[in-house]
Scaffold this motif. Structure first.
Motif, PDB file in Angstrom:
ATOM      1  N   HIS A  24       5.721  -1.496  -2.959  1.00 19.36           N
ATOM      2  CA  HIS A  24       4.829  -2.545  -3.105  1.00 19.36           C
ATOM      3  C   HIS A  24       3.565  -2.168  -3.733  1.00 19.36           C
ATOM      4  O   HIS A  24       3.344  -0.899  -3.914  1.00 19.36           O
ATOM      5  CB  HIS A  24       4.538  -3.293  -1.981  1.00 19.36           C
ATOM      6  N   ARG A  25       2.585  -2.919  -4.091  1.00 29.72           N
ATOM      7  CA  ARG A  25       1.345  -2.547  -4.729  1.00 29.72           C
ATOM      8  C   ARG A  25       0.279  -3.301  -4.333  1.00 29.72           C
ATOM      9  O   ARG A  25      -0.395  -4.208  -5.149  1.00 29.72           O
ATOM     10  CB  ARG A  25       1.597  -2.665  -6.396  1.00 29.72           C
ATOM     11  N   CYS A  26       0.082  -3.597  -2.990  1.00 34.31           N
ATOM     12  CA  CYS A  26      -0.722  -4.496  -2.595  1.00 34.31           C
ATOM     13  C   CYS A  26      -2.248  -3.811  -3.177  1.00 34.31           C
ATOM     14  O   CYS A  26      -2.384  -2.763  -3.159  1.00 34.31           O
ATOM     15  CB  CYS A  26      -0.796  -4.285  -0.870  1.00 34.31           C
TER      16      CYS A  26
ATOM     17  N   PHE B 213      -5.189  -3.698  -1.868  1.00 29.72           N
ATOM     18  CA  PHE B 213      -6.323  -3.114  -1.126  1.00 29.72           C
ATOM     19  C   PHE B 213      -5.817  -1.716  -0.769  1.00 29.72           C
ATOM     20  O   PHE B 213      -6.414  -1.115   0.029  1.00 29.72           O
ATOM     21  CB  PHE B 213      -6.576  -4.097   0.035  1.00 29.72           C
TER      22      PHE B 213
ATOM     23  N   ILE C 247      -1.894   3.715  -1.047  1.00 22.62           N
ATOM     24  CA  ILE C 247      -0.716   4.682  -0.504  1.00 22.62           C
ATOM     25  C   ILE C 247       0.441   4.877  -1.472  1.00 22.62           C
ATOM     26  O   ILE C 247       0.687   5.974  -1.749  1.00 22.62           O
ATOM     27  CB  ILE C 247      -0.052   3.827   0.956  1.00 22.62           C
ATOM     28  N   PRO C 248       0.744   3.780  -2.481  1.00 25.28           N
ATOM     29  CA  PRO C 248       1.806   4.201  -3.295  1.00 25.28           C
ATOM     30  C   PRO C 248       1.331   5.292  -4.339  1.00 25.28           C
ATOM     31  O   PRO C 248       2.058   5.886  -4.853  1.00 25.28           O
ATOM     32  CB  PRO C 248       2.072   2.690  -3.912  1.00 25.28           C
TER      33      PRO C 248
ATOM     34  N   GLN D  67       6.171   2.643   5.774  1.00 25.07           N
ATOM     35  CA  GLN D  67       5.170   1.668   5.284  1.00 25.07           C
ATOM     36  C   GLN D  67       5.725   0.621   5.141  1.00 25.07           C
ATOM     37  O   GLN D  67       4.903  -0.506   4.884  1.00 25.07           O
ATOM     38  CB  GLN D  67       4.721   2.240   3.891  1.00 25.07           C
TER      39      GLN D  67
ATOM     40  N   TYR E  83       8.557  -6.023   7.263  1.00 18.79           N
ATOM     41  CA  TYR E  83       8.001  -7.229   6.568  1.00 18.79           C
ATOM     42  C   TYR E  83       9.002  -8.301   6.592  1.00 18.79           C
ATOM     43  O   TYR E  83      10.082  -8.274   6.722  1.00 18.79           O
ATOM     44  CB  TYR E  83       7.968  -6.985   5.104  1.00 18.79           C
TER      45      TYR E  83
HETATM   46  S1  SF4 Z   1       1.847   0.752   2.000  1.00 16.58           S
HETATM   47 FE1  SF4 Z   1       1.723  -1.546   2.881  1.00 16.58          FE
HETATM   48  S2  SF4 Z   1      -0.217  -2.162   2.337  1.00 16.58           S
HETATM   49 FE2  SF4 Z   1       0.295  -0.302   1.249  1.00 16.58          FE
HETATM   50  S3  SF4 Z   1       1.375  -1.036  -0.793  1.00 16.58           S
HETATM   51 FE3  SF4 Z   1       2.858  -0.642   0.529  1.00 16.58          FE
HETATM   52  S4  SF4 Z   1       3.255  -2.791   1.817  1.00 16.58           S
HETATM   53 FE4  SF4 Z   1       1.394  -2.828   0.632  1.00 16.58          FE
END
Ligand code: SF4
Length: 447
Positions: free
Chosen positions: A158-160, A162, A165-166, A200, A245
């Motif tokens: 994912h690319r949240c 805020f 991490i990615p 994650q 999720y």
């Molecule tokens: S680690 Fe969690 S918050 Fe960060 S992009 Fe992935 S799902 Fe989103």
């Protein structure tokens, strides 16, 4: 051989620890425990001295030949890397290690995961992300022997907006299911009573390898959350899931919870309730009907504890959207909730969004949010008074056992204080009766 001294990892990559494990199966279990903790905290394990930021050598001191071998291994690691932490039986033998190798960074005895981790933290700071860490960053409370974190994957697809991490850890990379189960089995054999599954995005486990079939003890097992949980549930320890999720296949693990295979506990990071906010946050599963889903989960598994985390004061959050979040909280009646006032993480795309919320407003929303949740939590805990439940004892202080039920993850949730717990000891399961409830914790007596 040239001495290499790496002090800090290059920006953007996880710190790497090299590991040398010598000695008997007991030493091996210690190594597993240290490696698990290192992985749980986000350190990478490097296959070579040269590729490591520091090296841990787990030694044996049983016979002279083992002492020789251990001292040699330490010397080799010092020559090749220069930054070495020594643990294990030889470490317990007075000054043998320091006399032979005065340059080692730290020396501990066997069964010393907390001390080894403290030395690692001192010389190679752990990676930290406030939105992803389950182990609180402050003070690093070290895992006792009776519970352990089991990391099942690295990175995230994912690319949240805020989160960085990615960009730091890359896309989802699931660990082979056989390796995860082997580690879990070793931990349980070593006395671990509770396995905390972390990643994650736990529900995405195996997506990257197309749910490939792996092998464990000669049996085929698919690299998939349900199959992993089913197998973990057979090990005889509590199994607690974090960072799940709300995808449709989560219903499958709810069935395992209802059947008592794994703990009826789900840590689902919802982060917000307003569809516009969730879209701006670029959250996975943003369109899921979360309230309906929670109701369905509870209907299927009435014992279920739902934990979640939220962010208030995200850029552009209006008073109306914040109110929407409060209504969600009142209706969802989540058992355990953590909340952050939004703070920009360097490099996160959300920082460029318009409508930054003033700090005072963020703090005011955080306080209102926590007040609503305290009320919900108080009500839900009050409903438990008079009930019997199983708890796992974390420690005993002056005749009072500090324990946890299926509803309490270590470090982040409440506790059950058991009075009159004479004869109780850490790592023991007990049946208790709840006598009183507060905002977050329960009081109980042995049943
Ligand atoms: S680690 Fe969690 S918050 Fe960060 S992009 Fe992935 S799902 Fe989103």
């Amino acid at each position: 051989m040239a001495t290499r001294r790496r002090k800090t990892p290059a920006p953007g990559r996880a710190p790497r620890v090299g590991f040398v494990s010598l000695g008997c199966p007991k030493a091996l279990v210690d190594s597993e425990s240290i490696l698990t903790q290192l992985r749980a905290e986000g350190y990478d394990i490097a296959p070579s001295y040269e590729g490591s930021d520091l090296v841990v050598v787990n030694t044996c001191g049983f016979i002279d030949a083992a002492v020789e071998e251990s001292l040699e291994a330490i010397g080799e690691a010092l020559a090749a890397n220069g930054r070495v932490i020594v643990t294990g039986c030889l470490g317990a033998k007075g000054d043998v290690v320091r006399n032979a190798h005065p340059k080692v960074l730290a020396v501990t005895g066997p069964q010393a995961t907390p001390e080894v981790m403290a030395a690692v933290h001192a010389h190679l700071p752990r990676p930290h992300d406030p939105f992803a860490d389950l182990v609180p960053p402050q003070g690093i409370r070290l895992t006792p022997r009776h519970y352990a974190y089991l990391k099942i994957s690295e990175g995230c697809n994912h690319r949240c907006s805020f989160c960085i991490i990615p960009s730091m850890r890359g896309d989802l990379a699931s660990r082979p299911v056989g390796e995860v189960l082997q580690e879990a089995e070793t931990l349980v054999r070593a006395g671990v009573k509770e396995l905390l599954v972390i990643s994650q995005d736990t529900s995405a486990y195996g997506v990257d390898v197309k749910y490939r079939t792996g092998f464990w003890g000669g049996r085929p097992v698919r690299t998939r959350m349900t199959e992993l949980c089913e197998a973990l549930g057979g090990l005889g320890a509590w199994v607690r899931l974090h960072y799940v999720y709300p995808y449709p296949h989560v219903d499958e693990v709810i069935a395992l919870m209802a059947a008592g295979r794994i703990l009826p506990y789900l840590d689902v990071p919802f982060q917000h309730a307003s569809p516009r906010m969730l879209k701006l946050m670029k959250r996975p599963a943003a369109s899921e009907k979360n309230l309906d889903r929670i109701r369905a989960w509870r209907a299927a598994c009435p014992e279920l504890t739902v934990r979640s985390t939220f962010i208030v004061g995200f850029p552009g959050e209006t008073e109306g959207e914040f109110e929407e979040l409060l209504s969600f909280l009142r209706e969802a009646r989540l058992d355990r909730v953590g909340c952050f006032a939004y703070s920009p993480v360097e490099g996160a795309r959300a920082n460029a969004l318009p409508g930054a919320v003033p700090e005072a407003v963020k703090q005011e929303r955080l306080a209102r949010f926590m007040a609503v949740q305290a009320e919900v939590s108080r009500d839900r805990l009050a409903a438990k008074v008079g009930r019997e439940m199983d708890v796992l004892v974390d420690h005993v202080e002056a005749g009072v056992a500090i324990a946890r039920s299926s509803a309490d993850a270590p470090e982040i949730d409440g506790v059950v204080r058991v009075a009159g717990a004479k004869g109780f000891s850490a790592g023991q399961f007990a049946r208790v009766r709840v006598t009183a409830a507060g905002d977050h914790d329960l009081e109980a007596v042995p049943a």
